[in-house]
Design a protein around this motif. Sequence first.
Motif, mmCIF file in Angstrom:
data_model
loop_
_atom_site.group_PDB
_atom_site.id
_atom_site.type_symbol
_atom_site.label_atom_id
_atom_site.label_comp_id
_atom_site.label_asym_id
_atom_site.label_seq_id
_atom_site.Cartn_x
_atom_site.Cartn_y
_atom_site.Cartn_z
ATOM 1 N N SER A 76 8.254 -8.817 -13.033
ATOM 2 C CA SER A 76 7.292 -8.747 -14.032
ATOM 3 C C SER A 76 5.878 -8.488 -13.451
ATOM 4 C CB SER A 76 7.364 -9.694 -15.199
ATOM 5 O OG SER A 76 6.282 -9.711 -15.843
ATOM 6 N N ILE A 101 6.118 -5.387 -19.671
ATOM 7 C CA ILE A 101 6.344 -6.410 -20.680
ATOM 8 C C ILE A 101 6.765 -5.946 -21.901
ATOM 9 C CG2 ILE A 101 5.534 -7.925 -18.919
ATOM 10 C CD1 ILE A 101 2.894 -8.446 -20.913
ATOM 11 N N ASP A 102 7.013 -6.778 -22.802
ATOM 12 C CA ASP A 102 7.056 -6.965 -24.280
ATOM 13 C C ASP A 102 5.527 -7.801 -24.529
ATOM 14 O OD1 ASP A 102 7.716 -7.041 -27.062
ATOM 15 O OD2 ASP A 102 8.042 -9.251 -26.579
ATOM 16 N N SER A 114 5.681 -11.465 -26.005
ATOM 17 C CA SER A 114 6.334 -12.430 -25.631
ATOM 18 C C SER A 114 5.709 -12.688 -24.427
ATOM 19 C CB SER A 114 7.869 -12.382 -25.386
ATOM 20 O OG SER A 114 8.234 -11.254 -24.349
ATOM 21 N N ASN A 131 6.958 -11.533 -21.534
ATOM 22 C CA ASN A 131 7.984 -11.519 -20.794
ATOM 23 C C ASN A 131 8.561 -10.024 -20.359
ATOM 24 O OD1 ASN A 131 8.263 -13.932 -20.239
ATOM 25 N ND2 ASN A 131 9.518 -14.496 -21.800
ATOM 26 N N ASP A 175 10.303 -6.821 -20.336
ATOM 27 C CA ASP A 175 10.901 -5.896 -21.653
ATOM 28 C C ASP A 175 12.448 -5.484 -21.270
ATOM 29 O OD1 ASP A 175 11.429 -3.741 -23.240
ATOM 30 O OD2 ASP A 175 9.429 -3.777 -24.098
ATOM 31 N N PRO A 179 12.999 -12.138 -13.180
ATOM 32 C CA PRO A 179 12.377 -12.255 -14.644
ATOM 33 C C PRO A 179 11.811 -13.589 -14.468
ATOM 34 C CG PRO A 179 14.633 -13.137 -14.829
ATOM 35 C CD PRO A 179 14.737 -12.497 -13.284
ATOM 36 N N SER A 215 11.907 -18.320 -21.520
ATOM 37 C CA SER A 215 12.676 -17.156 -20.858
ATOM 38 C C SER A 215 12.522 -15.895 -21.534
ATOM 39 C CB SER A 215 14.101 -17.626 -20.697
ATOM 40 O OG SER A 215 14.373 -18.748 -19.956
ATOM 41 N N CYS A 216 12.907 -14.773 -21.008
ATOM 42 C CA CYS A 216 13.213 -13.555 -21.650
ATOM 43 C C CYS A 216 14.686 -13.518 -22.058
ATOM 44 C CB CYS A 216 12.925 -12.580 -20.670
ATOM 45 S SG CYS A 216 14.173 -12.184 -19.179
ATOM 46 N N ASP A 217 14.880 -12.270 -22.779
ATOM 47 C CA ASP A 217 16.405 -12.109 -23.257
ATOM 48 C C ASP A 217 17.309 -12.291 -21.781
ATOM 49 O OD1 ASP A 217 18.799 -11.784 -24.201
ATOM 50 O OD2 ASP A 217 17.997 -10.071 -25.382
ATOM 51 N N GLU A 231 15.834 -16.263 -11.684
ATOM 52 C CA GLU A 231 14.804 -16.422 -12.675
ATOM 53 C C GLU A 231 13.721 -17.324 -12.032
ATOM 54 O OE1 GLU A 231 14.399 -17.824 -17.271
ATOM 55 O OE2 GLU A 231 16.195 -18.356 -16.300
#
Length: 385
Positions: free
Chosen positions: A76, A99-100, A103, A105, A107, A130, A137-139, A156
Amino acid sequence: MIPYGRQQLDEDDIEAVVEVLRSDWLTQGPVVPAFEQALALRCQATHAVAVSSATAALHIACVAAGLGPGDWLWTSPNTFVASANCGRYCGAEVDFVDIDIASGNMDMGKLESKLQQSEQLGRLPKVVVPVAFAGRSCDMAALKSLSRRYGFVVIEDASHAIGAEFAGQPVGCGSHADMTVFSFHPVKVITTGEGGAVLCNDFALYQRLGELRSHGITRDECRMEGNSDGAWYYQMTGLGFNYRMTDIQAAIGLSQLSKLDGFLIERRMLARRYAELLAQQPLSLPCLEPIDESAWHLFVVRLSLEQVASSRAQVFERMRADGIGVNVHYIPVHMQPYYRRLGFQFGDFPMAERHYREALTLPLFPGLTERQQNDVVASLKKAIQ
Protein backbone atom coordinates in the motif's frame (compact mmCIF):
# COMPACT_ATOMS: atom_id res chain seq x y z
CA MET A 1 1.62 18.95 24.61
CA ILE A 2 -0.80 16.01 24.38
CA PRO A 3 1.02 13.54 22.07
CA TYR A 4 -0.79 11.61 19.35
CA GLY A 5 0.46 8.39 20.94
CA ARG A 6 2.63 7.20 23.79
CA GLN A 7 3.58 4.11 25.77
CA GLN A 8 1.71 3.14 28.95
CA LEU A 9 4.19 1.61 31.41
CA ASP A 10 3.60 0.72 35.05
CA GLU A 11 5.52 -0.75 37.96
CA ASP A 12 4.99 -4.31 36.70
CA ASP A 13 6.84 -3.43 33.48
CA ILE A 14 9.64 -1.75 35.43
CA GLU A 15 9.97 -4.70 37.81
CA ALA A 16 10.12 -7.11 34.86
CA VAL A 17 13.13 -5.20 33.50
CA VAL A 18 14.79 -5.04 36.92
CA GLU A 19 14.42 -8.81 37.23
CA VAL A 20 16.27 -9.28 33.94
CA LEU A 21 18.98 -6.81 34.98
CA ARG A 22 19.56 -8.93 38.08
CA SER A 23 19.67 -12.16 36.08
CA ASP A 24 22.48 -13.82 34.13
CA TRP A 25 21.06 -12.73 30.77
CA LEU A 26 20.76 -9.31 29.20
CA THR A 27 20.70 -10.09 25.50
CA GLN A 28 18.82 -13.08 24.09
CA GLY A 29 18.16 -15.39 27.03
CA PRO A 30 15.12 -17.28 28.36
CA VAL A 31 12.72 -14.31 28.37
CA VAL A 32 12.75 -13.92 24.58
CA PRO A 33 11.31 -17.41 23.91
CA ALA A 34 8.85 -16.91 26.78
CA PHE A 35 7.62 -13.73 25.09
CA GLU A 36 7.46 -15.49 21.71
CA GLN A 37 5.39 -18.34 23.14
CA ALA A 38 2.99 -15.95 24.87
CA LEU A 39 2.64 -13.87 21.70
CA ALA A 40 1.93 -16.91 19.53
CA LEU A 41 -0.62 -18.16 22.05
CA ARG A 42 -2.38 -14.78 22.22
CA CYS A 43 -2.66 -14.62 18.44
CA GLN A 44 -3.49 -18.34 17.99
CA ALA A 45 -0.42 -18.82 15.81
CA THR A 46 2.00 -21.75 15.94
CA HIS A 47 5.26 -19.78 15.91
CA ALA A 48 6.57 -16.30 16.71
CA VAL A 49 10.06 -14.91 16.10
CA ALA A 50 10.87 -11.74 18.06
CA VAL A 51 13.29 -9.28 16.49
CA SER A 52 14.77 -5.84 17.04
CA SER A 53 12.13 -3.90 15.07
CA ALA A 54 9.15 -4.35 12.77
CA THR A 55 11.40 -3.22 9.91
CA ALA A 56 13.72 -6.13 10.69
CA ALA A 57 10.69 -8.41 10.85
CA LEU A 58 9.51 -7.31 7.41
CA HIS A 59 13.02 -7.77 6.01
CA ILE A 60 13.54 -11.34 7.22
CA ALA A 61 9.98 -12.25 6.24
CA CYS A 62 10.77 -11.18 2.68
CA VAL A 63 14.07 -13.05 2.68
CA ALA A 64 12.35 -16.17 4.06
CA ALA A 65 9.77 -15.87 1.27
CA GLY A 66 12.60 -16.05 -1.25
CA LEU A 67 12.20 -12.49 -2.51
CA GLY A 68 15.18 -11.33 -4.55
CA PRO A 69 16.40 -9.51 -7.67
CA GLY A 70 13.96 -9.83 -10.53
CA ASP A 71 10.98 -10.29 -8.19
CA TRP A 72 8.21 -7.82 -7.34
CA LEU A 73 6.76 -6.77 -4.02
CA TRP A 74 3.47 -4.88 -3.94
CA THR A 75 2.20 -2.94 -0.95
CA SER A 76 0.00 0.00 0.00
CA PRO A 77 1.23 3.56 -0.61
CA ASN A 78 -0.56 4.63 2.59
CA THR A 79 2.00 3.33 5.06
CA PHE A 80 5.37 3.98 6.61
CA VAL A 81 8.26 3.51 4.19
CA ALA A 82 9.40 0.23 5.81
CA SER A 83 6.51 -1.67 4.17
CA ALA A 84 8.10 -0.99 0.79
CA ASN A 85 11.76 -0.74 1.78
CA CYS A 86 11.82 -4.40 2.87
CA GLY A 87 11.48 -5.35 -0.79
CA ARG A 88 14.28 -3.02 -1.85
CA TYR A 89 16.56 -4.52 0.83
CA CYS A 90 16.18 -7.81 -1.04
CA GLY A 91 16.98 -6.27 -4.40
CA ALA A 92 13.39 -6.64 -5.58
CA GLU A 93 11.26 -4.17 -7.51
CA VAL A 94 8.46 -2.46 -5.59
CA ASP A 95 5.03 -1.34 -6.75
CA PHE A 96 1.89 -0.12 -4.99
CA VAL A 97 -1.84 -0.74 -5.03
CA ASP A 98 -4.06 2.25 -4.34
CA ILE A 99 -6.30 2.37 -1.29
CA ASP A 100 -9.97 2.41 -0.46
CA ILE A 101 -10.40 5.99 0.73
CA ALA A 102 -12.86 5.07 3.50
CA SER A 103 -10.60 2.57 5.25
CA GLY A 104 -7.13 3.74 4.20
CA ASN A 105 -6.35 0.11 3.36
CA MET A 106 -5.39 -1.56 0.10
CA ASP A 107 -8.35 -1.69 -2.29
CA MET A 108 -9.01 -5.34 -3.19
CA GLY A 109 -10.80 -4.39 -6.43
CA LYS A 110 -7.79 -2.41 -7.57
CA LEU A 111 -5.49 -5.25 -6.52
CA GLU A 112 -7.46 -7.78 -8.57
CA SER A 113 -7.44 -5.53 -11.64
CA LYS A 114 -3.71 -4.93 -11.32
CA LEU A 115 -3.05 -8.66 -10.95
CA GLN A 116 -5.04 -9.40 -14.12
CA GLN A 117 -3.06 -6.82 -16.08
CA SER A 118 0.28 -7.95 -14.63
CA GLU A 119 -0.41 -11.59 -15.45
CA GLN A 120 -0.68 -10.63 -19.10
CA LEU A 121 2.65 -8.79 -18.84
CA GLY A 122 4.34 -11.68 -16.98
CA ARG A 123 5.05 -9.39 -14.04
CA LEU A 124 3.10 -10.84 -11.13
CA PRO A 125 4.31 -10.07 -7.60
CA LYS A 126 6.11 -12.68 -5.55
CA VAL A 127 5.09 -10.96 -2.29
CA VAL A 128 2.14 -8.74 -1.40
CA VAL A 129 2.33 -6.75 1.84
CA PRO A 130 -1.12 -5.53 2.92
CA VAL A 131 -1.03 -2.95 5.71
CA ALA A 132 -3.53 -2.97 8.60
CA PHE A 133 -3.82 0.81 8.60
CA ALA A 134 -4.59 2.39 12.00
CA GLY A 135 -5.24 -1.06 13.50
CA ARG A 136 -7.79 -2.65 11.12
CA SER A 137 -6.97 -5.31 8.53
CA CYS A 138 -8.00 -4.99 4.91
CA ASP A 139 -10.22 -7.71 3.40
CA MET A 140 -7.80 -10.52 4.11
CA ALA A 141 -10.19 -13.25 2.92
CA ALA A 142 -10.34 -11.65 -0.54
CA LEU A 143 -6.57 -11.23 -0.48
CA LYS A 144 -6.02 -14.88 0.43
CA SER A 145 -8.26 -15.95 -2.44
CA LEU A 146 -6.23 -13.82 -4.84
CA SER A 147 -2.96 -15.21 -3.46
CA ARG A 148 -4.10 -18.74 -4.24
CA ARG A 149 -5.12 -17.75 -7.76
CA TYR A 150 -1.97 -15.79 -8.58
CA GLY A 151 0.60 -17.56 -6.42
CA PHE A 152 2.04 -14.76 -4.29
CA VAL A 153 3.11 -14.84 -0.63
CA VAL A 154 1.10 -12.71 1.80
CA ILE A 155 3.09 -10.89 4.50
CA GLU A 156 0.61 -8.82 6.51
CA ASP A 157 2.14 -5.67 7.93
CA ALA A 158 0.05 -5.61 11.11
CA SER A 159 2.41 -3.21 12.87
CA HIS A 160 -0.68 -1.27 14.01
CA ALA A 161 -2.89 -4.25 14.74
CA ILE A 162 -1.85 -6.52 17.59
CA GLY A 163 -5.05 -7.51 19.37
CA ALA A 164 -7.21 -6.78 16.33
CA GLU A 165 -9.46 -9.36 14.72
CA PHE A 166 -10.52 -10.25 11.20
CA ALA A 167 -13.62 -12.39 10.62
CA GLY A 168 -13.68 -13.34 14.29
CA GLN A 169 -10.07 -14.55 14.38
CA PRO A 170 -7.03 -12.79 15.87
CA VAL A 171 -4.78 -10.96 13.45
CA GLY A 172 -1.64 -13.08 13.30
CA CYS A 173 -3.36 -16.47 13.48
CA GLY A 174 -2.22 -17.33 9.95
CA SER A 175 -5.61 -18.09 8.41
CA HIS A 176 -5.19 -15.47 5.71
CA ALA A 177 -1.48 -14.53 5.73
CA ASP A 178 1.64 -16.65 5.34
CA MET A 179 3.44 -14.37 7.79
CA THR A 180 2.26 -11.52 10.01
CA VAL A 181 4.46 -8.72 11.33
CA PHE A 182 3.85 -6.73 14.51
CA SER A 183 5.60 -3.62 15.82
CA PHE A 184 6.35 -2.86 19.47
CA HIS A 185 7.54 0.72 19.03
CA PRO A 186 6.55 2.96 21.99
CA VAL A 187 3.58 4.54 20.18
CA LYS A 188 2.12 1.14 19.23
CA VAL A 189 -0.55 -0.80 21.14
CA ILE A 190 2.05 -2.57 23.30
CA THR A 191 5.76 -1.82 23.45
CA THR A 192 9.10 -3.46 24.05
CA GLY A 193 10.87 -0.10 23.83
CA GLU A 194 11.72 -0.99 20.24
CA GLY A 195 11.04 -4.33 18.64
CA GLY A 196 8.94 -6.44 16.34
CA ALA A 197 7.93 -10.01 15.57
CA VAL A 198 7.03 -12.33 12.71
CA LEU A 199 4.29 -14.92 13.26
CA CYS A 200 3.72 -17.97 11.07
CA ASN A 201 2.39 -21.52 11.18
CA ASP A 202 4.97 -23.26 8.99
CA PHE A 203 7.81 -24.92 10.91
CA ALA A 204 10.37 -24.71 8.09
CA LEU A 205 9.59 -21.02 7.69
CA TYR A 206 9.93 -20.56 11.46
CA GLN A 207 13.37 -22.21 11.43
CA ARG A 208 14.47 -20.02 8.54
CA LEU A 209 13.27 -16.84 10.25
CA GLY A 210 15.13 -17.81 13.43
CA GLU A 211 18.37 -18.29 11.55
CA LEU A 212 17.97 -15.05 9.57
CA ARG A 213 17.51 -13.18 12.84
CA SER A 214 20.91 -14.33 14.09
CA HIS A 215 23.58 -14.21 11.34
CA GLY A 216 22.22 -17.25 9.47
CA ILE A 217 23.58 -19.46 12.26
CA THR A 218 22.18 -22.79 13.46
CA ARG A 219 23.13 -25.10 16.32
CA ASP A 220 20.68 -27.76 15.13
CA GLU A 221 22.72 -30.75 13.90
CA CYS A 222 19.88 -31.72 11.56
CA ARG A 223 20.41 -28.46 9.65
CA MET A 224 24.22 -28.69 9.49
CA GLU A 225 26.42 -29.89 6.68
CA GLY A 226 28.44 -32.82 7.98
CA ASN A 227 28.86 -33.66 11.65
CA SER A 228 29.06 -31.40 14.67
CA ASP A 229 32.44 -30.97 16.34
CA GLY A 230 30.88 -30.75 19.81
CA ALA A 231 28.49 -28.89 22.11
CA TRP A 232 30.12 -25.54 21.25
CA TYR A 233 29.69 -26.00 17.52
CA TYR A 234 27.52 -23.95 15.18
CA GLN A 235 27.34 -23.39 11.45
CA MET A 236 26.42 -20.38 9.36
CA THR A 237 24.26 -22.00 6.70
CA GLY A 238 23.31 -18.76 4.95
CA LEU A 239 23.69 -15.02 5.13
CA GLY A 240 21.72 -13.61 8.04
CA PHE A 241 21.53 -10.50 10.18
CA ASN A 242 21.88 -9.37 13.77
CA TYR A 243 18.21 -8.65 14.40
CA ARG A 244 17.92 -10.21 17.83
CA MET A 245 15.63 -8.88 20.55
CA THR A 246 17.11 -8.61 24.06
CA ASP A 247 15.72 -10.15 27.23
CA ILE A 248 15.30 -6.61 28.54
CA GLN A 249 12.96 -5.77 25.67
CA ALA A 250 11.18 -9.11 25.87
CA ALA A 251 10.54 -8.64 29.58
CA ILE A 252 8.71 -5.38 28.86
CA GLY A 253 6.79 -7.08 26.05
CA LEU A 254 5.76 -10.04 28.19
CA SER A 255 4.49 -7.71 30.89
CA GLN A 256 2.74 -5.46 28.34
CA LEU A 257 1.10 -8.45 26.65
CA SER A 258 -0.68 -9.30 29.90
CA LYS A 259 -2.33 -5.86 29.73
CA LEU A 260 -3.23 -5.93 26.03
CA ASP A 261 -6.94 -6.57 26.55
CA GLY A 262 -7.21 -3.62 28.94
CA PHE A 263 -5.39 -1.37 26.48
CA LEU A 264 -7.76 -2.43 23.69
CA ILE A 265 -10.86 -1.73 25.80
CA GLU A 266 -9.60 1.76 26.57
CA ARG A 267 -8.63 2.52 22.98
CA ARG A 268 -12.03 1.36 21.71
CA MET A 269 -13.83 3.43 24.32
CA LEU A 270 -11.86 6.53 23.31
CA ALA A 271 -12.54 5.88 19.61
CA ARG A 272 -16.27 5.57 20.27
CA ARG A 273 -16.24 8.80 22.29
CA TYR A 274 -14.37 10.69 19.53
CA ALA A 275 -17.00 9.56 17.05
CA GLU A 276 -19.80 10.85 19.30
CA LEU A 277 -18.11 14.19 19.95
CA LEU A 278 -17.25 14.80 16.29
CA ALA A 279 -20.43 13.48 14.68
CA GLN A 280 -21.67 16.82 13.34
CA GLN A 281 -18.35 18.19 12.13
CA PRO A 282 -17.17 18.53 8.49
CA LEU A 283 -15.05 15.41 8.82
CA SER A 284 -14.93 11.84 7.55
CA LEU A 285 -14.56 9.58 10.59
CA PRO A 286 -13.00 6.11 10.62
CA CYS A 287 -15.35 3.14 10.52
CA LEU A 288 -16.31 2.04 14.02
CA GLU A 289 -18.34 -1.07 13.29
CA PRO A 290 -17.56 -3.61 14.47
CA ILE A 291 -15.47 -1.61 16.91
CA ASP A 292 -13.67 -4.67 18.30
CA GLU A 293 -12.13 -5.59 14.95
CA SER A 294 -9.61 -2.75 15.13
CA ALA A 295 -6.77 -2.33 17.62
CA TRP A 296 -7.23 1.46 17.25
CA HIS A 297 -3.56 2.31 17.10
CA LEU A 298 -4.55 5.56 15.38
CA PHE A 299 -7.68 7.67 15.15
CA VAL A 300 -7.43 9.34 11.75
CA VAL A 301 -10.08 11.81 10.60
CA ARG A 302 -10.24 13.30 7.12
CA LEU A 303 -11.10 16.96 6.72
CA SER A 304 -13.93 17.73 4.29
CA LEU A 305 -11.83 20.43 2.67
CA GLU A 306 -14.66 21.72 0.49
CA GLN A 307 -16.54 22.58 3.72
CA VAL A 308 -13.56 23.86 5.72
CA ALA A 309 -12.17 27.33 5.12
CA SER A 310 -8.68 26.31 6.23
CA SER A 311 -6.12 23.95 4.77
CA ARG A 312 -5.02 20.82 6.61
CA ALA A 313 -1.67 22.50 7.30
CA GLN A 314 -3.43 25.45 8.95
CA VAL A 315 -5.58 23.17 11.09
CA PHE A 316 -2.48 21.20 12.05
CA GLU A 317 -0.54 24.31 13.11
CA ARG A 318 -3.47 25.79 15.05
CA MET A 319 -3.93 22.59 17.02
CA ARG A 320 -0.21 22.28 17.69
CA ALA A 321 -0.29 25.87 18.98
CA ASP A 322 -3.05 24.75 21.38
CA GLY A 323 -0.78 22.02 22.74
CA ILE A 324 -2.46 19.19 20.82
CA GLY A 325 0.14 16.89 19.26
CA VAL A 326 -1.76 15.95 16.12
CA ASN A 327 0.11 14.13 13.39
CA VAL A 328 -0.38 12.99 9.78
CA HIS A 329 -0.43 9.35 8.62
CA TYR A 330 0.90 8.92 5.98
CA ILE A 331 2.84 10.71 3.29
CA PRO A 332 2.31 8.22 0.43
CA VAL A 333 5.48 6.20 -0.06
CA HIS A 334 5.57 6.74 -3.82
CA MET A 335 5.82 10.51 -3.23
CA GLN A 336 9.14 10.15 -1.37
CA PRO A 337 12.17 11.33 -3.40
CA TYR A 338 13.79 7.88 -3.34
CA TYR A 339 10.74 6.26 -4.93
CA ARG A 340 10.19 9.10 -7.39
CA ARG A 341 13.75 8.44 -8.61
CA LEU A 342 12.56 4.89 -9.33
CA GLY A 343 9.91 6.29 -11.68
CA PHE A 344 6.84 6.95 -9.53
CA GLN A 345 5.02 10.23 -10.05
CA PHE A 346 2.47 12.40 -8.31
CA GLY A 347 -0.95 11.24 -9.45
CA ASP A 348 -0.03 7.55 -9.68
CA PHE A 349 -2.20 6.59 -6.70
CA PRO A 350 -4.87 9.29 -6.40
CA MET A 351 -6.80 7.86 -3.43
CA ALA A 352 -3.65 7.62 -1.28
CA GLU A 353 -2.74 11.17 -2.28
CA ARG A 354 -6.23 12.43 -1.45
CA HIS A 355 -6.08 10.64 1.91
CA TYR A 356 -2.80 12.39 2.63
CA ARG A 357 -4.23 15.83 1.80
CA GLU A 358 -7.18 15.32 4.13
CA ALA A 359 -5.84 13.16 6.97
CA LEU A 360 -5.26 14.31 10.53
CA THR A 361 -4.33 11.93 13.36
CA LEU A 362 -5.82 12.81 16.74
CA PRO A 363 -4.27 11.79 20.08
CA LEU A 364 -5.30 8.27 21.13
CA PHE A 365 -3.59 6.19 23.80
CA PRO A 366 -4.39 4.50 27.14
CA GLY A 367 -4.31 7.13 29.84
CA LEU A 368 -5.80 9.89 27.66
CA THR A 369 -8.35 11.46 29.99
CA GLU A 370 -11.83 12.67 29.08
CA ARG A 371 -10.72 16.19 29.86
CA GLN A 372 -7.77 15.89 27.48
CA GLN A 373 -10.01 14.37 24.83
CA ASN A 374 -12.45 17.25 25.27
CA ASP A 375 -9.53 19.66 24.78
CA VAL A 376 -8.57 17.86 21.54
CA VAL A 377 -12.11 18.09 20.21
CA ALA A 378 -12.50 21.75 21.21
CA SER A 379 -9.21 22.64 19.51
CA LEU A 380 -10.19 20.78 16.33
CA LYS A 381 -13.60 22.45 16.17
CA LYS A 382 -12.01 25.86 16.64
CA ALA A 383 -9.30 25.17 14.06
CA ILE A 384 -11.73 24.16 11.28
CA GLN A 385 -14.24 26.99 11.81
